[in-house]
Enzyme design. Structure first.
Site, PDB file in Angstrom:
ATOM      1  N   ASN A   1       0.801  -1.227   0.000  1.00  0.00           N
ATOM      2  CA  ASN A   1       0.000   0.000   0.000  1.00  0.00           C
ATOM      3  C   ASN A   1       0.831   1.273   0.000  1.00  0.00           C
ATOM      4  O   ASN A   1       0.334   2.321  -0.418  1.00  0.00           O
ATOM      5  CB  ASN A   1      -0.923  -0.043   1.236  1.00  0.00           C
ATOM      6  CG  ASN A   1      -1.559   1.290   1.518  1.00  0.00           C
ATOM      7  OD1 ASN A   1      -2.467   1.707   0.798  1.00  0.00           O
ATOM      8  ND2 ASN A   1      -1.094   1.984   2.545  1.00  0.00           N
TER       9      ASN A   1
ATOM     10  N   TYR B   1       3.092   9.525 -11.365  1.00  0.00           N
ATOM     11  CA  TYR B   1       2.167   8.884 -10.419  1.00  0.00           C
ATOM     12  C   TYR B   1       1.131   8.007 -11.130  1.00  0.00           C
ATOM     13  O   TYR B   1       1.027   6.813 -10.823  1.00  0.00           O
ATOM     14  CB  TYR B   1       1.522   9.954  -9.526  1.00  0.00           C
ATOM     15  CG  TYR B   1       0.597   9.390  -8.474  1.00  0.00           C
ATOM     16  CD1 TYR B   1       1.079   8.614  -7.423  1.00  0.00           C
ATOM     17  CD2 TYR B   1      -0.773   9.624  -8.526  1.00  0.00           C
ATOM     18  CE1 TYR B   1       0.224   8.086  -6.457  1.00  0.00           C
ATOM     19  CE2 TYR B   1      -1.630   9.115  -7.567  1.00  0.00           C
ATOM     20  CZ  TYR B   1      -1.133   8.341  -6.531  1.00  0.00           C
ATOM     21  OH  TYR B   1      -1.978   7.821  -5.586  1.00  0.00           O
TER      22      TYR B   1
ATOM     23  N   LYS C   1       0.639   3.782 -11.194  1.00  0.00           N
ATOM     24  CA  LYS C   1      -0.580   3.065 -10.808  1.00  0.00           C
ATOM     25  C   LYS C   1      -1.103   2.186 -11.954  1.00  0.00           C
ATOM     26  O   LYS C   1      -1.674   1.113 -11.713  1.00  0.00           O
ATOM     27  CB  LYS C   1      -1.647   4.048 -10.318  1.00  0.00           C
ATOM     28  CG  LYS C   1      -1.247   4.797  -9.037  1.00  0.00           C
ATOM     29  CD  LYS C   1      -0.916   3.850  -7.873  1.00  0.00           C
ATOM     30  CE  LYS C   1      -0.694   4.571  -6.550  1.00  0.00           C
ATOM     31  NZ  LYS C   1      -0.368   3.679  -5.437  1.00  0.00           N
TER      32      LYS C   1
HETATM   33  P1  NAD Z   1      -0.284   8.689   3.344  1.00  0.00           P
HETATM   34  O1  NAD Z   1       0.687   9.687   2.837  1.00  0.00           O
HETATM   35  O2  NAD Z   1      -1.247   9.072   4.405  1.00  0.00           O
HETATM   36  O3  NAD Z   1       0.466   7.358   3.806  1.00  0.00           O
HETATM   37  C1  NAD Z   1       1.485   6.832   3.003  1.00  0.00           C
HETATM   38  C2  NAD Z   1       2.075   5.641   3.679  1.00  0.00           C
HETATM   39  O4  NAD Z   1       3.131   5.179   2.840  1.00  0.00           O
HETATM   40  C3  NAD Z   1       2.684   5.946   5.040  1.00  0.00           C
HETATM   41  O5  NAD Z   1       2.425   4.881   5.932  1.00  0.00           O
HETATM   42  C4  NAD Z   1       4.187   6.036   4.757  1.00  0.00           C
HETATM   43  O6  NAD Z   1       4.980   5.594   5.845  1.00  0.00           O
HETATM   44  C5  NAD Z   1       4.327   5.091   3.584  1.00  0.00           C
HETATM   45  N1  NAD Z   1       5.465   5.494   2.760  1.00  0.00           N
HETATM   46  C6  NAD Z   1       5.588   6.612   2.012  1.00  0.00           C
HETATM   47  N2  NAD Z   1       6.807   6.657   1.470  1.00  0.00           N
HETATM   48  C7  NAD Z   1       7.460   5.541   1.889  1.00  0.00           C
HETATM   49  C8  NAD Z   1       8.751   5.027   1.687  1.00  0.00           C
HETATM   50  N3  NAD Z   1       9.667   5.661   0.966  1.00  0.00           N
HETATM   51  N4  NAD Z   1       9.079   3.844   2.274  1.00  0.00           N
HETATM   52  C9  NAD Z   1       8.191   3.190   3.023  1.00  0.00           C
HETATM   53  N5  NAD Z   1       6.948   3.636   3.269  1.00  0.00           N
HETATM   54  C10 NAD Z   1       6.599   4.797   2.702  1.00  0.00           C
HETATM   55  O7  NAD Z   1      -1.008   8.185   2.053  1.00  0.00           O
HETATM   56  P2  NAD Z   1      -2.406   7.474   1.776  1.00  0.00           P
HETATM   57  O8  NAD Z   1      -3.282   8.502   1.178  1.00  0.00           O
HETATM   58  O9  NAD Z   1      -2.869   6.667   2.901  1.00  0.00           O
HETATM   59  O10 NAD Z   1      -1.914   6.552   0.569  1.00  0.00           O
HETATM   60  C11 NAD Z   1      -1.775   5.159   0.668  1.00  0.00           C
HETATM   61  C12 NAD Z   1      -1.870   4.596  -0.727  1.00  0.00           C
HETATM   62  O11 NAD Z   1      -3.122   4.969  -1.296  1.00  0.00           O
HETATM   63  C13 NAD Z   1      -0.794   5.111  -1.689  1.00  0.00           C
HETATM   64  O12 NAD Z   1      -0.347   4.041  -2.500  1.00  0.00           O
HETATM   65  C14 NAD Z   1      -1.532   6.124  -2.539  1.00  0.00           C
HETATM   66  O13 NAD Z   1      -0.959   6.254  -3.807  1.00  0.00           O
HETATM   67  C15 NAD Z   1      -2.915   5.515  -2.587  1.00  0.00           C
HETATM   68  N6  NAD Z   1      -4.000   6.444  -2.904  1.00  0.00           N
HETATM   69  C16 NAD Z   1      -4.327   7.464  -2.067  1.00  0.00           C
HETATM   70  C17 NAD Z   1      -5.373   8.305  -2.414  1.00  0.00           C
HETATM   71  C18 NAD Z   1      -5.786   9.454  -1.529  1.00  0.00           C
HETATM   72  O14 NAD Z   1      -6.597  10.283  -1.977  1.00  0.00           O
HETATM   73  N7  NAD Z   1      -5.333   9.546  -0.307  1.00  0.00           N
HETATM   74  C19 NAD Z   1      -6.075   8.099  -3.595  1.00  0.00           C
HETATM   75  C20 NAD Z   1      -5.714   7.041  -4.415  1.00  0.00           C
HETATM   76  C21 NAD Z   1      -4.673   6.206  -4.059  1.00  0.00           C
END
Ligand code: NAD
Length: 249
Positions: free
Chosen positions: A91, A157, A161
């Protein structure tokens, strides 16, 4: 409970969607390892869970996800301690919005490293163990709605995906014979740090395109992972499940 006795490892599990997945899986009886980018953030997430339930079966770790050996080592250790790896959630992800003409090779490489290479590493390490166990398993990858629609800036990005979707569908076909199901969840706009990092004007503009009229909550997205990890989804593999309020951009 849907995940009684299952062992789950969740990358990016320390906040946002991943943390909600951890809570959702714990609530359904799984043992959970949350991975963060630093040990302190992993420890903080573990403490937050233990504050609510001191007996919760949870551990924190901070492997470098871009190094396959570090993920393999962690999964081997978890298997030794807890007996199996049943659910792997890839994730962790980072977003990038630089316009194409300004995009640096380093930026592109960083997005691919975290969003694609780390997912590959997690899939490979988990699959090795799941095949060896002979009892099947579930791999869940986090995609995004931009993996269907693209996005108007920050091409790395959405590219990453689309790659996650391709990896998911391909591995579902490759690993089906081992009873390993591989699916992805494609969240839409979700209320996490990733969203609050965006300019308010942009968030408003994005929200106005969502038929349900609001961003999703991390728990609403996490529910899809819990379902897909469970036996209720026993014939679902190779799917990319949108959890986006029917957003079409
Ligand atoms: P967030 O920024 O709140 O959390 C990101 C997580 O990824 C954290 O736990 C962080 O520790 C980890 N992370 C980031 N960089 C890292 C690295 N270099 N090494 C190890 N861990 C790392 O983000 P989120 O919104 O919870 O996103 C989680 C997933 O959901 C991502 O893959 C993101 O692309 C995807 N996503 C998010 C959204 C949104 O709107 N929030 C929409 C679509 C997809």
């Amino acid at each position: 409970m849907l995940l009684e006795g299952k062992v789950a490892v969740i990358t990016g599990g320390t906040r946002g969607i991943g943390f909600a997945i951890a809570k959702g899986m714990l609530a359904e009886g799984a043992k959970v390892v949350v991975c963060g980018s630093r040990q302190e953030t992993a420890d903080k997430a573990v403490r937050a869970i233990l504050d609510e339930d001191p007996d919760a079966p949870i551990k924190g770790a901070a492997p470098d996800l871009t190094v396959e050996a570090e993920i393999q080592e962690l999964l081997d250790e978890v298997r030794r301690d807890w007996g199996s790896i049943d659910i792997m959630v890839n994730n962790a992800g980072i977003s990038q919005r630089t316009p194409l003409v300004d995009y640096t090779p380093e930026e592109f490489e960083k997005v691919m490293d975290i969003n694609v290479k780390s997912v590959f590493n997690g899939c490979q390490a988990a699959a090795r163990i799941m095949v060896d166990q002979g009892t099947g398993g579930v791999i869940l990858n986090t995609s995004s709605m931009v993996g269907t629609y693209g996005q108007p800036s920050g091409v790395g990005y959405p590219t990453s995906k689309f790659a996650v979707n391709g990896m998911t569908k391909s591995l579902a076909r490759e690993l089906g014979k081992h009873q390993i199901r591989v699916n992805a969840v494609a969240p839409g706009v979700t209320a996490t740090d990733m969203l609050t990092a965006l300019p308010e004007e942009l968030v408003q503009r994005i929200s106005s395109t969502i038929p349900l009229g609001r961003p999703g909550q991390p728990e609403e997205v996490a529910n899809a992972y819990v379902f897909l990890a469970s036996d209720r989804a026993s014939y679902i593999t190779g799917a990319v499940l949108p959890v986006d309020g029917a957003t079409q951009v």
